[in-house]
Design a protein around this motif. Sequence first.
Motif, PDB file in Angstrom:
ATOM      1  N   UNK A 160      12.009   7.112  -1.950  1.00  0.00           N
ATOM      2  CA  UNK A 160      12.724   5.960  -2.489  1.00  0.00           C
ATOM      3  C   UNK A 160      11.753   4.954  -3.109  1.00  0.00           C
ATOM      4  N   UNK A 161      10.555   4.865  -2.569  1.00  0.00           N
ATOM      5  CA  UNK A 161       9.553   3.990  -3.165  1.00  0.00           C
ATOM      6  C   UNK A 161       8.943   4.620  -4.415  1.00  0.00           C
ATOM      7  N   UNK A 162       8.879   5.947  -4.457  1.00  0.00           N
ATOM      8  CA  UNK A 162       8.328   6.623  -5.628  1.00  0.00           C
ATOM      9  C   UNK A 162       9.179   6.355  -6.864  1.00  0.00           C
ATOM     10  N   UNK A 163      10.479   6.178  -6.671  1.00  0.00           N
ATOM     11  CA  UNK A 163      11.386   5.929  -7.786  1.00  0.00           C
ATOM     12  C   UNK A 163      11.595   4.445  -8.054  1.00  0.00           C
ATOM     13  N   UNK A 164      10.982   3.589  -7.251  1.00  0.00           N
ATOM     14  CA  UNK A 164      11.165   2.144  -7.384  1.00  0.00           C
ATOM     15  C   UNK A 164      10.490   1.636  -8.658  1.00  0.00           C
ATOM     16  N   UNK A 165      11.187   0.853  -9.494  1.00  0.00           N
ATOM     17  CA  UNK A 165      10.529   0.258 -10.661  1.00  0.00           C
ATOM     18  C   UNK A 165       9.324  -0.576 -10.239  1.00  0.00           C
ATOM     19  N   UNK A 166       8.293  -0.567 -11.053  1.00  0.00           N
ATOM     20  CA  UNK A 166       7.021  -1.190 -10.672  1.00  0.00           C
ATOM     21  C   UNK A 166       7.154  -2.684 -10.417  1.00  0.00           C
ATOM     22  N   UNK A 190       0.829  -1.208   0.000  1.00  0.00           N
ATOM     23  CA  UNK A 190       0.000   0.000   0.000  1.00  0.00           C
ATOM     24  C   UNK A 190       0.863   1.258   0.000  1.00  0.00           C
ATOM     25  N   UNK A 191       1.954   1.224   0.759  1.00  0.00           N
ATOM     26  CA  UNK A 191       2.862   2.376   0.808  1.00  0.00           C
ATOM     27  C   UNK A 191       3.526   2.617  -0.543  1.00  0.00           C
ATOM     28  N   UNK A 192       3.999   1.548  -1.176  1.00  0.00           N
ATOM     29  CA  UNK A 192       4.615   1.667  -2.505  1.00  0.00           C
ATOM     30  C   UNK A 192       3.602   2.188  -3.510  1.00  0.00           C
ATOM     31  N   UNK A 193       2.385   1.661  -3.454  1.00  0.00           N
ATOM     32  CA  UNK A 193       1.334   2.089  -4.380  1.00  0.00           C
ATOM     33  C   UNK A 193       1.007   3.569  -4.209  1.00  0.00           C
TER      34      UNK A 193
END
Length: 427
Positions: free
Chosen positions: A285-291, A248-251
């Motif tokens: 850092x999660x915003x830039x994480x590849x999907x 949920x945080x990554x999303x």
Amino acid sequence: MTTETGISTDRTPATRYHRRTASRILADLARPGLFGTAAARPVRRFEYTATELSPEPGSHLTFSQRLYLERFMRPCRADEVTSATHRMTWTDSAGIPNTGFYRADGLGPLVPIATREAVLLLWEQIDAESALADRITDLTVDAREVLEATTTDHEPLDIFRVGIESAGRALAQHALLAGRTPYRSAAEFARALRDSGIFTAVATRWFWELQTSTYRRGMIPVTLRVTEDGALRYPAGTLATLRAMKDATISDAHRVMHRATTEEGLSVPAAIARYHDDLDLISRQYALLPSAEHPTCLAAVTHRADDENYSLLPVVVRRFVDAFAELASRCEPVAVPRPDAPDDRPVAAADREFSVPDMTCKHCVRTIGGVLESMDIPVVEIDLDTKRVVAEFRSPRNRARAFEALRDGGYNPVSRAADIAPAPRPR
């Protein structure tokens, strides 16, 4: 153009972001030797003050805990969370005020105190490793840019220090569950966590903000089961909830960045700057994480070097648990009465200064400064190393309201002069 590590030489944050390369940089720095030697600790008497937490009516959670649960921990339920029973304050052997939490039916105040002393000792040891400092000085520009784009704290020593403190947080939080295990001493419990792989589970299953924010609020959103051989494990339900919270945080982070870069046409740096409050320095850092990538702690990644597998996390955990077990036998917690509340006098120079013991990283610095500035309280200084803050309060009432606002955010400010127990006395 890309380097042999697959990192683009373009200098924007989006293209320099690369978690595995950042992990490899840190591993290469640490593998030849991370810890030097430091002076042995004498037996110390630590005086502390304790305050019983006040849950909301009909709940086992405080207002701050419930609010954080509802806003940021979906789909975790209240019954999946264990709360501390007491908040404590004390001064560590470095003379720095600290705040911690414990349960009266568990291992008590010894764990927060010994945890902090183990963190201080390991910090001294990495500072004493001169060859490590030389390797950091010799880092290439490319390596530094990868760390800057990928990690919250950018200087390697800061990253190692925060990693050590994360190990301490994991131990202190799980100690809230110690009363439900067969382990009755702090050292035995710490070794059981290590041998059971719980430190690795925290690094791979939790996300950073969940650990730091729940730690500051005296809560833990997991349960432990004990196997027949005495090992400690997360039940399947706990693992599912941790995975769902992390997803949920990554999303959420991806959604903010997608809206900013597509609908609003912002560049990645501009999107991060505009939506800092939504992303903050950690979720960035999660915003830039590849999907397709699911993140894990950089220290938990295994690398191949000299025909051997190497991972930084086990090295830190072994050293930390050994230090904690030794120091737990040398720390003597002694409860003392809380000092009387100060009278309502004009704000003196000493009242402008206070400590935030659970300020642990640059994200904390920015958050604390933001809370004070949102209340029109000018910030004179925030020192992360000493956890010291100086602000221009208008009145004692203004100061008290600022402290309450910080507590609602999960931080526990204390006056350097009046609200903390005295420094420990060696004997």
